[in-house]
Design an enzyme around this catalytic site. Structure first.
Site, PDB file in Angstrom:
ATOM      1  N   ARG A   1       0.828  -1.208   0.000  1.00 13.25           N
ATOM      2  CA  ARG A   1       0.000   0.000   0.000  1.00 13.25           C
ATOM      3  C   ARG A   1       0.858   1.252   0.000  1.00 13.25           C
ATOM      4  O   ARG A   1       0.635   2.181  -0.787  1.00 13.25           O
ATOM      5  CB  ARG A   1      -0.916  -0.019   1.220  1.00 13.25           C
ATOM      6  CG  ARG A   1      -1.882   1.143   1.322  1.00 13.25           C
ATOM      7  CD  ARG A   1      -2.884   0.856   2.433  1.00 13.25           C
ATOM      8  NE  ARG A   1      -3.835   1.928   2.608  1.00 13.25           N
ATOM      9  CZ  ARG A   1      -3.650   2.981   3.397  1.00 13.25           C
ATOM     10  NH1 ARG A   1      -2.507   3.096   4.064  1.00 13.25           N
ATOM     11  NH2 ARG A   1      -4.579   3.900   3.525  1.00 13.25           N
TER      12      ARG A   1
ATOM     13  N   TYR B   1      -4.968  11.057  -0.388  1.00 14.03           N
ATOM     14  CA  TYR B   1      -5.326   9.656  -0.608  1.00 14.03           C
ATOM     15  C   TYR B   1      -6.340   9.221   0.428  1.00 14.03           C
ATOM     16  O   TYR B   1      -6.383   9.735   1.548  1.00 14.03           O
ATOM     17  CB  TYR B   1      -4.102   8.738  -0.579  1.00 14.03           C
ATOM     18  CG  TYR B   1      -3.470   8.538   0.771  1.00 14.03           C
ATOM     19  CD1 TYR B   1      -3.785   7.430   1.562  1.00 14.03           C
ATOM     20  CD2 TYR B   1      -2.525   9.444   1.257  1.00 14.03           C
ATOM     21  CE1 TYR B   1      -3.178   7.238   2.794  1.00 14.03           C
ATOM     22  CE2 TYR B   1      -1.925   9.263   2.480  1.00 14.03           C
ATOM     23  CZ  TYR B   1      -2.250   8.163   3.251  1.00 14.03           C
ATOM     24  OH  TYR B   1      -1.669   7.975   4.473  1.00 14.03           O
TER      25      TYR B   1
ATOM     26  N   TRP C   1       2.951   2.476   6.635  1.00 15.82           N
ATOM     27  CA  TRP C   1       3.392   3.665   5.908  1.00 15.82           C
ATOM     28  C   TRP C   1       2.711   4.917   6.448  1.00 15.82           C
ATOM     29  O   TRP C   1       3.340   5.957   6.640  1.00 15.82           O
ATOM     30  CB  TRP C   1       3.097   3.497   4.419  1.00 15.82           C
ATOM     31  CG  TRP C   1       3.733   4.516   3.527  1.00 15.82           C
ATOM     32  CD1 TRP C   1       4.984   4.495   2.987  1.00 15.82           C
ATOM     33  CD2 TRP C   1       3.118   5.742   3.065  1.00 15.82           C
ATOM     34  NE1 TRP C   1       5.191   5.614   2.209  1.00 15.82           N
ATOM     35  CE2 TRP C   1       4.066   6.394   2.239  1.00 15.82           C
ATOM     36  CE3 TRP C   1       1.871   6.334   3.249  1.00 15.82           C
ATOM     37  CZ2 TRP C   1       3.797   7.600   1.618  1.00 15.82           C
ATOM     38  CZ3 TRP C   1       1.606   7.556   2.628  1.00 15.82           C
ATOM     39  CH2 TRP C   1       2.564   8.167   1.826  1.00 15.82           C
ATOM     40  N   ASP C   2       1.395   4.834   6.706  1.00 16.50           N
ATOM     41  CA  ASP C   2       0.642   5.984   7.219  1.00 16.50           C
ATOM     42  C   ASP C   2       1.225   6.478   8.542  1.00 16.50           C
ATOM     43  O   ASP C   2       1.462   7.677   8.733  1.00 16.50           O
ATOM     44  CB  ASP C   2      -0.824   5.599   7.462  1.00 16.50           C
ATOM     45  CG  ASP C   2      -1.516   5.092   6.222  1.00 16.50           C
ATOM     46  OD1 ASP C   2      -1.132   4.006   5.747  1.00 16.50           O
ATOM     47  OD2 ASP C   2      -2.445   5.765   5.759  1.00 16.50           O
ATOM     48  N   THR C   3       1.427   5.532   9.457  1.00 14.63           N
ATOM     49  CA  THR C   3       1.932   5.890  10.780  1.00 14.63           C
ATOM     50  C   THR C   3       3.321   6.500  10.689  1.00 14.63           C
ATOM     51  O   THR C   3       3.613   7.527  11.314  1.00 14.63           O
ATOM     52  CB  THR C   3       1.968   4.654  11.687  1.00 14.63           C
ATOM     53  OG1 THR C   3       0.643   4.123  11.814  1.00 14.63           O
ATOM     54  CG2 THR C   3       2.501   4.993  13.063  1.00 14.63           C
TER      55      THR C   3
END
Length: 611
Positions: free
Chosen positions: A79, A97, A189-191
């Site tokens: 992702r 996103y 990745w978000d964190t």
């Protein structure tokens, strides 16, 4: 602003979304058109190696509407990887996103975009856990999410309440500043993006959103959460610990750990008894042990010569043996395997071998060391189980360690043997895979599980396989490196056995050799974590526990043998290192200074010492 006039780029990460992707794209376009001028936005479908009709649908949507673009990947990027790929090619200065299931109410999209587009924030994120939001989450998803976010807040000191909400935006400038440092390519990745943005001093805005779960989550609540847990620790180490580990701190901490490790042994052993055992050792056998260990060094040089030859560099045995001596001396002086960088410096400074090649050759050597000692230790442990010697071992452990129940000891030994057998099998798979063109490791791992953490594990193993493949292309070289690795570690074991025999232990020769192989293998595996220079303290502890626990040998005798064995090996190493430094005109401190930061991406993972 981009010459195309696009200010806002919305990326939709898509994996097997054939049932929803068309509706999601249409809804996104309609929502953006409601508050942005025509021609100022685009929607990018970041299609991540789908095996359904998502690519065909995305192609059609892009052909029908010039506001839509489709980025295809033949292989899974993860992702995070798909998002980075799309953001890098996007035209807008505001990058957005969100999840394609549209779980977050699209009424919040304008606020998300404007938070960044207006310059109010560098990064903006929706939150399902802030006061004022509406997020009706079932317990099986809500509880793990709260636990995960609590861990991130506590360990990584992030004030945000929801790090994983798939509804985020960031400026082009923030992306360019952060993306090279964000290592995870999947759900974490978000964190990592949010935490690194905060640590970089960027403005991160969190606001409440209405959210409703749609369909089944693609996050595995056991494996992915476990994988992200390990990523939390990795990021904590990189941000909070690693920057504080200077050379002075490393040396001081390593020395302190060595003293503490040895001092702890005195809680269970009588120091005077250990000294008495050391005084009674047969010096002739100790001297013979040193001579045997010295024989292993030309083998180390020959093995390194074979590895370098496969990388296109041919050097003399004497020079390479000296380079190995110097690097291992550096590992005794400096913690965290700084001696590995010293060897890369020596071969570059004296023979012009580039740093990437120097580090790659070290990686190959370390992998063969790890594979060899795993096979040796695992084979002996499995042998205990198969030959019915478990009763003797269990009895020795039960009697030697107070409070150990024989049944528990037997279960523990059986489990340990199972783990050892799995480790040996893993070595076989790695070696076989290295001899094949196909990706056997990934097929085996993903055959068990296809989640993101399995991908991570497969990636780690693939790096090992790639290192082995460096010499696997030449069957003769592969055999030479493998045989020399076995010979090197066998001589290491013989050295330990001779030292143990110098203490007049009454063990059958076969038992002595078996215990020697096991104790040396596990003792060196204990040094995988480079906590102290040369693994001093770690090796002695593991060696003592195994010898005293598995044989009638007393604790003081086992500890004395461990100390003397390690001392003999270290003395040989330092003596050879000093002679080699004088011959090659190399300074350890200068070498470490020269290589600080050089080739860090190519440096091998810290594996067992070979002193």
């Amino acid at each position: 602003m981009d010459p195309s006039g696009v200010e806002v780029s919305v990326v939709l990460p898509a994996y097997n979304e054939e049932r929803t992707i068309e509706r999601t794209v249409e809804t996104t376009l309609d929502t953006l058109a409601a508050f942005l001028p025509a021609g100022t936005f685009e929607v990018i479908v970041a299609e991540d190696g789908c095996d359904d009709r998502t690519p065909e649908i995305a192609d059609r949507l892009a052909a029908e509407d010039d506001r839509v673009r489709h980025f295809h990947s033949d292989e899974r990027l993860g992702r995070g990887g798909a998002l980075e790929h799309a953001f890098a090619a996007a035209d807008g200065d505001t990058l957005v996103y969100f999840d394609t299931d549209l779980a977050t109410d699209m009424q919040h999209l304008e606020e998300l975009v404007e938070r960044v587009r207006s310059g109010e924030a560098d990064v903006a994120t929706g939150s399902r856990w802030m006061p004022g939001q509406v997020a009706d989450r079932p317990a099986k998803r809500g509880v793990p999410s709260r636990v995960y976010n609590g861990l991130v807040r506590f360990v990584l000191r992030s004030p945000l309440r929801d790090h994983q909400c798939g509804f985020k935006a960031l400026s082009r400038e923030a992306f360019e500043r952060l993306h090279a440092d964000v290592e995870d390519e999947h759900w974490f990745w978000d964190t990592e993006l949010l935490v690194r943005a905060q640590r970089a001093g960027l403005e991160v805005a969190e606001f409440p959103v209405e959210w409703e779960p749609k369909g089944d989550t693609k996050v595995d609540l056991v494996r992915d959460v476990f994988g992200m847990g390990s990523q939390i620790l990795r990021l904590w180490w990189q941000l909070s610990v690693s920057p504080r580990i200077t050379r002075r701190v490393s040396i001081g901490a390593g020395a302190l750990l060595t003293v503490v490790a040895l001092a702890l042994m005195t809680l269970y052993l009588d120091p005077q008894a250990v000294l008495t055992e050391l005084e009674g050792a047969d010096l002739r056998l100790v001297a013979l042990a040193g001579a045997v260990y010295l024989l292993s060094w030309p083998l180390r040089g020959a093995r390194y010569r074979d590895i370098l030859a496969e990388l296109g560099y041919r050097e003399r045995l004497g020079f390479l043996t000296g380079a190995v001596f110097i690097s291992q001396t550096g590992n005794l002086v400096f913690p965290a395997r700084a001696g590995d960088a010293v060897r890369a410096y020596v071969v570059k400074a004296r023979r012009g071998i580039p740093y990437p090649t120097g580090f790659a050759s070290l990686a190959v050597e370390r992998v063969f060391d790890l594979l060899t000692i795993t096979v040796l230790g695992g084979t002996v442990l499995v042998g205990f189980l198969l030959t019915g010697a478990t009763g003797q071992v269990v009895s020795a452990v039960s009697q030697g360690v107070p409070g150990i129940d024989p049944r528990s000891a037997r279960i523990a030994l059986t489990v340990a043997a199972g783990v050892a057998a799995a480790a040996v099998l893993a070595v076989v798979v790695i070696v076989v895979s290295a001899r094949r063109e196909g990706n056997l490791v990934r097929r085996v791992v993903t055959g068990v599980s296809s989640d993101s953490y399995a991908d991570y594990v497969a990636g780690v193993l693939e790096r090992f396989v790639a290192d082995v493949q460096t010499v696997a292309a030449d069957r003769a070289a592969f055999a030479r490196v493998g045989v020399s690795s076995l010979a090197i570690w066998s001589l290491d074991v013989v050295t330990a056995v001779l030292v143990l025999a110098a203490f007049h232990v009454s063990l059958a020769p076969t038992t002595l050799v078996a215990i020697g192989f096991f104790a040396v293998s596990v003792g060196n595996l204990a040094k995988v974590l480079p906590l102290s220079p040369g693994g001093i303290g770690l090796y002695e502890a593991a060696f003592t526990i195994l010898v005293a626990g598995l044989t009638p040998v007393t604790g003081p005798t086992a500890f004395g043998a461990a100390v003397l064995d390690h001392a003999v090996k270290n003395l040989v190493t330092v003596a050879g290192g000093v002679v080699s430094m004088l011959a090659l005109n190399v300074s350890l401190t200068n070498a470490v200074d020269e290589t600080s930061g050089a080739g860090t991406d190519a440096q091998p993972d810290p594996d067992p010492d070979v002193e």
